[in-house]
Design an enzyme around this catalytic site. Structure first.
Site, PDB file in Angstrom:
ATOM      1  N   ASP A   1       0.935  -0.943   0.021  1.00 26.33           N
ATOM      2  CA  ASP A   1       0.005  -0.122  -0.081  1.00 26.33           C
ATOM      3  C   ASP A   1       0.820   1.466  -0.051  1.00 26.33           C
ATOM      4  O   ASP A   1       2.126   1.412   0.264  1.00 26.33           O
ATOM      5  CB  ASP A   1      -0.862   0.012   1.366  1.00 26.33           C
TER       6      ASP A   1
ATOM      7  N   TYR B   1       6.303  -9.914   7.215  1.00 23.62           N
ATOM      8  CA  TYR B   1       5.833  -8.372   7.068  1.00 23.62           C
ATOM      9  C   TYR B   1       6.258  -8.318   8.806  1.00 23.62           C
ATOM     10  O   TYR B   1       5.957  -9.080   9.855  1.00 23.62           O
ATOM     11  CB  TYR B   1       4.400  -8.140   7.072  1.00 23.62           C
TER      12      TYR B   1
END
Length: 273
Positions: free
Chosen positions: A51, A109
């Site tokens: 994103d 992540y």
């Protein structure tokens, strides 16, 4: 010839990885640099999108070219054409059948939070949280999300309804560090906003605003409207993409998760493995 590249980037000034109509995507910047270097247009196919505002230490992409160059020379040439916020870490030739997205078997992540205080640099790379967080309670509730589940409650409503929302989370580790807290998420893949929504939910747990039962209701409800939490983008990093299962690492992760349930090992864990 097909090439596999690993890239790190500061996502602050970009509208995510993907090419954009009304913004600058990291993919666009890389493809323009590739065209200058190779003398022809080519597509940079990533392991997945990130994103806007999200960073990467180990994003992977592949591209095709008839031009043959050594990986190190290609890396140097490409970095000379890219802005300082996008840095190629490595380039190597791979099989024509290799696919950066479809061949990925695991991703990691990390989400960083802390009290940025008067540090003008931390706000670009860490989500600001001033409250004292209950790390052990966060770790306990994180285990609700570990395993194979339907994560409909923790993803974007924009995802095609025909696509599966089932994913496997191998591990979630919550670690105290000198300047804040690191949340580590490892799994076979993640849906849009999934990591940020899981991180946001666990932060509410750490603040004492949600319980383990609340997290269980969200997960089991499989309803997009049950989770209203999404952590800020600047705290999120795509750390690594794996293309082969590492049984040794999987065993270590299982051991660490079991230990975290028994005693506080936050101090010696740290962020490197």
């Amino acid at each position: 010839m097909r090439y596999k590249a690993v890239v790190a980037y500061d996502g602050t000034d970009y509208n995510g990885w993907q090419k954009q109509i009304n913004g600058i995507g990291i993919q666009t910047v890389i493809e323009k640099a590739l065209e200058k270097m190779l003398g022809h247009a080519c597509e940079a196919v990533a392991s997945g999108r990130t994103d806007g505002g999200v960073h990467a230490l180990g994003q992977v992409f592949h591209f095709d070219s008839e031009k043959k160059m050594k990986g190190e020379r290609m890396k140097t040439a490409l970095n000379s054409l890219l802005p300082g916020t996008i840095r190629i870490q490595s380039i190597e030739p791979v099989s024509d059948q290799f696919h950066a997205r479809f061949d990925a078997v695991s991703k990691r992540y990390d989400y960083l939070v802390g009290d940025c205080g008067n540090n003008p640099f931390a706000v670009r790379f860490m989500a600001p949280v001033r409250e004292k967080l209950d790390v052990l309670k966060m770790q306990e509730c994180a285990q609700v999300l570990v395993g194979t589940h339907d994560f409909t409650s923790f993803t974007s409503a924009k995802i095609d309804q025909r696509k599966s929302r089932v994913r496997t989370i191998d591990a979630i580790l919550i670690c105290e560090e000198k300047n804040g807290i690191r949340m580590i998420f490892e799994g076979d893949g993640f849906l849009r906003y999934q990591v940020r929504m899981m991180a946001g939910t666990l932060l509410e747990v750490g603040k004492g605003k949600l319980t383990k039962a609340d997290v269980e209701v969200m997960l089991e409800g499989k309803d997009k409207h049950l989770c209203r939490y999404k952590a800020e983008a600047q705290g999120l990093y795509l750390v690594r993409v794996d293309y082969e299962k590492d049984d040794c690492r999987e065993a270590i992760l299982r051991f660490l998760m079991e230990e975290l349930q028994e005693r506080d090992i936050r101090k010696w864990w740290g962020h490197k493995r």
